[in-house]
Design a protein around this motif. Structure first.
Motif, short mmCIF file in Angstrom:
data_model
loop_
_atom_site.label_atom_id
_atom_site.label_comp_id
_atom_site.label_asym_id
_atom_site.label_seq_id
_atom_site.Cartn_x
_atom_site.Cartn_y
_atom_site.Cartn_z
N SER A 263 0.86 -1.18 0.00
CA SER A 263 0.00 0.00 0.00
C SER A 263 0.89 1.23 0.00
CB SER A 263 -0.93 0.00 1.21
OG SER A 263 -0.19 0.09 2.40
N GLY A 264 0.35 2.31 -0.49
CA GLY A 264 1.13 3.55 -0.53
C GLY A 264 0.78 4.40 -1.72
N GLU A 265 1.71 5.24 -2.09
CA GLU A 265 1.51 6.15 -3.21
C GLU A 265 2.41 5.75 -4.37
OE1 GLU A 265 2.12 10.13 -1.83
OE2 GLU A 265 0.55 9.96 -0.31
N PHE A 266 1.84 5.83 -5.55
CA PHE A 266 2.55 5.48 -6.78
C PHE A 266 2.27 6.54 -7.83
CE2 PHE A 266 1.45 1.59 -4.64
CZ PHE A 266 2.59 0.82 -4.73
N ILE A 267 3.20 6.73 -8.71
CA ILE A 267 2.97 7.54 -9.90
C ILE A 267 2.78 6.56 -11.04
CG2 ILE A 267 3.98 9.20 -11.52
CD1 ILE A 267 5.66 10.23 -9.10
N LEU A 268 1.64 6.65 -11.71
CA LEU A 268 1.34 5.80 -12.86
C LEU A 268 1.39 6.64 -14.12
CD1 LEU A 268 -1.71 3.79 -11.48
CD2 LEU A 268 0.58 2.93 -11.88
N LYS A 269 2.06 6.13 -15.14
CA LYS A 269 2.14 6.82 -16.42
C LYS A 269 1.68 5.88 -17.51
CE LYS A 269 6.04 9.72 -15.07
NZ LYS A 269 7.41 10.13 -15.39
N GLY A 270 0.72 6.34 -18.28
CA GLY A 270 0.18 5.56 -19.38
C GLY A 270 -0.80 6.41 -20.16
N THR A 271 -1.43 5.82 -21.14
CA THR A 271 -2.42 6.56 -21.91
C THR A 271 -3.66 6.77 -21.05
OG1 THR A 271 -3.53 4.62 -22.82
CG2 THR A 271 -1.61 5.45 -24.04
N PRO A 272 -4.47 7.77 -21.37
CA PRO A 272 -5.70 7.97 -20.61
C PRO A 272 -6.59 6.71 -20.60
CG PRO A 272 -5.25 9.91 -21.91
CD PRO A 272 -4.25 8.87 -22.33
N THR A 273 -6.64 6.01 -21.71
CA THR A 273 -7.46 4.79 -21.77
C THR A 273 -6.90 3.71 -20.83
OG1 THR A 273 -8.05 5.26 -24.06
CG2 THR A 273 -8.35 2.99 -23.30
N GLN A 274 -5.60 3.51 -20.83
CA GLN A 274 -4.98 2.53 -19.93
C GLN A 274 -5.26 2.86 -18.46
OE1 GLN A 274 -1.03 3.22 -21.45
NE2 GLN A 274 -0.83 1.07 -22.06
#
Length: 87
Positions: free
Chosen positions: A49-60
């Motif tokens: 658990s925690g904080e993550f930065i996710l990078k991907g397309t808006p659809t993903q």
């Protein structure tokens, strides 16, 4: 005992980021995470658990938001909330 096993990948494993990237085709950067042991349906397993930065397309990212990230999402695991949207 029946030779079937489920492998849960926690943040403590060296391949955590690469496994998420491979499975979901998004980049993930853990920023503030911890591992806890959860007991669910007579099983104990590690959860991250925690904080993550996710990078991907808006659809993903929308698909992940709707379906959850990780294992056992139908049981309430893998839920996340959006704290901030980036550029």
């Amino acid at each position: 005992n029946d030779n079937k096993s489920t492998r849960f990948i926690s943040i403590q494993r060296d391949d955590f980021v690469s496994q998420i990237k491979e499975k979901y085709n998004v980049d993930i950067i853990p920023t503030n995470c911890k591992v806890t042991i959860v007991q669910h349906q007579n099983m104990k397993f590690e959860c991250t658990s925690g904080e993550f930065i996710l990078k991907g397309t808006p659809t993903q990212l929308q698909t992940l938001y709707q379906s959850g990230l990780g294992s056992r999402t139908g049981e309430g695991f893998g839920m996340f909330r959006i704290i901030k949207q980036g550029d």
